[in-house]
Design an enzyme around this catalytic site. Sequence first.
Site, short mmCIF file in Angstrom:
data_model
loop_
_atom_site.label_atom_id
_atom_site.label_comp_id
_atom_site.label_asym_id
_atom_site.label_seq_id
_atom_site.Cartn_x
_atom_site.Cartn_y
_atom_site.Cartn_z
N HIS A 57 -2.88 10.99 1.12
CA HIS A 57 -2.28 10.77 2.43
C HIS A 57 -1.67 12.10 2.88
O HIS A 57 -0.48 12.24 3.09
CB HIS A 57 -1.24 9.64 2.38
CG HIS A 57 -0.98 8.98 3.70
ND1 HIS A 57 -1.13 7.61 3.91
CD2 HIS A 57 -0.58 9.49 4.89
CE1 HIS A 57 -0.82 7.32 5.17
NE2 HIS A 57 -0.48 8.45 5.80
N GLU A 65 -6.99 8.32 6.85
CA GLU A 65 -7.22 8.93 8.16
C GLU A 65 -7.84 10.31 8.10
O GLU A 65 -7.19 11.32 8.40
CB GLU A 65 -5.93 8.96 8.99
CG GLU A 65 -5.43 7.57 9.33
CD GLU A 65 -4.45 7.52 10.51
OE1 GLU A 65 -4.09 8.60 11.02
OE2 GLU A 65 -4.09 6.42 10.93
N ASN A 95 -7.34 1.70 9.70
CA ASN A 95 -6.05 1.71 10.38
C ASN A 95 -6.35 1.43 11.85
O ASN A 95 -7.19 2.10 12.45
CB ASN A 95 -5.39 3.09 10.27
CG ASN A 95 -4.98 3.44 8.83
OD1 ASN A 95 -5.19 2.66 7.91
ND2 ASN A 95 -4.39 4.62 8.67
N TYR A 130 -4.48 0.94 15.49
CA TYR A 130 -3.28 0.98 16.31
C TYR A 130 -3.57 0.68 17.77
O TYR A 130 -2.79 0.05 18.46
CB TYR A 130 -2.61 2.36 16.21
CG TYR A 130 -1.88 2.57 14.90
CD1 TYR A 130 -0.55 2.24 14.78
CD2 TYR A 130 -2.54 3.11 13.80
CE1 TYR A 130 0.14 2.43 13.58
CE2 TYR A 130 -1.86 3.31 12.60
CZ TYR A 130 -0.52 2.97 12.49
OH TYR A 130 0.14 3.15 11.31
N GLU A 183 -3.46 -0.18 8.10
CA GLU A 183 -2.25 0.10 8.87
C GLU A 183 -2.35 -0.53 10.25
O GLU A 183 -3.42 -0.54 10.86
CB GLU A 183 -2.05 1.62 9.09
CG GLU A 183 -1.58 2.38 7.88
CD GLU A 183 -1.37 3.86 8.16
OE1 GLU A 183 -1.03 4.24 9.31
OE2 GLU A 183 -1.56 4.66 7.22
N ARG A 205 0.86 -1.19 0.00
CA ARG A 205 0.00 0.00 0.00
C ARG A 205 0.89 1.24 0.00
O ARG A 205 1.68 1.43 0.93
CB ARG A 205 -0.91 -0.01 1.24
CG ARG A 205 -1.70 1.27 1.41
CD ARG A 205 -2.65 1.24 2.62
NE ARG A 205 -3.27 2.54 2.73
CZ ARG A 205 -3.17 3.36 3.77
NH1 ARG A 205 -2.50 2.99 4.86
NH2 ARG A 205 -3.73 4.54 3.76
C1 GBH Z 1 -0.85 6.78 10.90
O1 GBH Z 1 -1.53 7.48 11.84
C2 GBH Z 1 -0.59 7.54 9.64
O2 GBH Z 1 -1.52 7.17 8.65
C3 GBH Z 1 0.80 7.35 9.15
O3 GBH Z 1 1.07 8.28 8.16
C4 GBH Z 1 1.77 7.42 10.30
O4 GBH Z 1 3.09 7.40 9.91
C5 GBH Z 1 1.50 6.25 11.20
O5 GBH Z 1 0.19 6.24 11.58
C6 GBH Z 1 2.33 6.21 12.47
O6 GBH Z 1 1.97 7.25 13.33
O7 GBH Z 1 -4.41 11.73 18.49
O8 GBH Z 1 -3.75 10.36 20.32
O9 GBH Z 1 -3.93 9.41 18.17
C7 GBH Z 1 -1.69 6.71 13.04
C8 GBH Z 1 -2.67 7.26 13.92
C9 GBH Z 1 -3.31 9.28 14.77
C10 GBH Z 1 -1.20 8.31 15.36
C11 GBH Z 1 -2.88 10.52 15.44
C12 GBH Z 1 -0.78 9.57 16.03
C13 GBH Z 1 -1.65 11.31 17.30
C14 GBH Z 1 -1.94 11.00 18.70
N1 GBH Z 1 -2.19 8.53 14.36
N2 GBH Z 1 -1.96 10.17 16.50
S1 GBH Z 1 -3.60 10.63 18.93
#
Ligand code: GBH
Length: 504
Positions: A165, A210, A349, A351, A410, A121
Amino acid sequence: MRSSFSRRQFSKLSGSAALLASTSAVPAFAQATSATISETVRQKTDARTFPRGFFWGTATAAYQIEGAWNEDGKGPSIWDTYTHTPGKIKNGDTGDVANDHYHRYKEDVKLMTDLGANAYRFSISWPRIFPQGTGQPNAKGLDFYNRLADELKAAGIEPFATLYHWDLPQALQDKGGWQSRDTAKAFGDYAGYVAEKLSDRVHHFFTINEFRSFVDMGHHGKEVTVPGGTIAIALAPGLKLAPGQLNQIRHHAVLAHGMAVQAIRAKGKAGTNVGPAEVIEVSVPLIEAPEHINAARSATREANAPFLTVMLEGKYTDAYLKQAGADAPKFTDEDLKIISSPLDFVGINVYRPIAYVLASDQAPGWREIPFAKAHPKMFNSWLTLGPEAIYWAPKFVHSLWGAKEIFITENGCASDDVVVADGNIYDTDRIVFLRAYLTQLQRATADGVPVKGYFQWSTMDNFEWINGYGDRFGLVHVDFRTQKRTPKLSAAWFREAAKRNAVV
Ligand code: GBH
């Protein structure tokens, strides 16, 4: 050629890493172990397999890896502007060169072959294709993605392209950016053009990556509560708008998605698949009993009201509109129809869980349980460890909205990766993280949830937005002074999992 390169890369791994990586040369002491042991391992992995044809991929984004920020007629994006503004990015890092992937893409496709990936991707830089955002396309920009798609195809790696993106053409920002409805229309036109040119080789397009992140953090920023305190986040273009303006931008973003879906259907070859790649805010039931599961599902539906929920239901939830009040977005019924254009799949995505919840007698029917102070997190303070998130997220997307196909677009974590004296990177934390999450994802597929593929973030270390090159998310280590790529221990782990189509 391919396998000798691969052996060369992984033979540098010593000890247990070499065991994981080698298929042919099993060390003598390992051969001496009894047949019963290897049989047990086989049974375990068989029980943890993914469906046939499952896509094992890694993911990247244009601005984070390409570099070549002003080459071959590319126009500037809001990220070029943002990173060139002093004080915005840690250590003053920029994506001017990044991983120099624009020139090294062949080497990078080879790395993916060595990872055993059958999918990749990547994202397309809008200002490479339309330097001014609209108008005359730039043939040289498109050519790069032609070459990349060809290279991937030749390597047997299925290309999955993200159209946005976060690197909006600066020319469009100058005309109001996402505050302007015209940007949604421009995005649709760009998406249709790319689908027309690439859909003979690219069969899957993700519209926008996102929504929540680039809208909310780019146009308002936020203080995020993490175990142990709060952190401030802001992304390009770094505006601080009022709630009503923010809601309107959210609306324009989902409208842009819908316009892109329609344009791709109109201009792409038959059989072109399209869907979003949203960072779902998933609530996880702390106790897996029916009332808590239902509560977590309702909480998830509500938390995604301005993004996934409106895309998949064709209306804003009552609670969202009520809560927004006078700040609610202005929209028409026609907008809602466009926004909810039928999709081929939903990309998410995943996480971390946004919250753990339990059912409650009080409205709205659930309550969030605060994360314990010592709740484990990864290298990034925002990355709370919660592997069940990747079980419940696709499960809820399926049960709430009947998604026919789901992709995990992701998942991954950064680490404080170091190259040790023997030249290796022993990222045990990343392996434990990936195994824990994939165990939960396999559980979802075993339940019959139609998850068709998984994209680990990221293929290689890259430009991590405001954190610059400090946060390393790759399966492959990158020395940014020399551009040397070195697979980490987790690369050997990923290769084994992809090869067996199972959790290992
Ligand atoms: C992704 O965001 C992105 O799509 C990618 O470009 C990036 O490199 C990758 O993750 C790693 O970070 O508001 O508490 O979540 C992941 C989700 C959302 C993580 C915003 C960082 C900021 C803190 N992101 N988050 S929070």
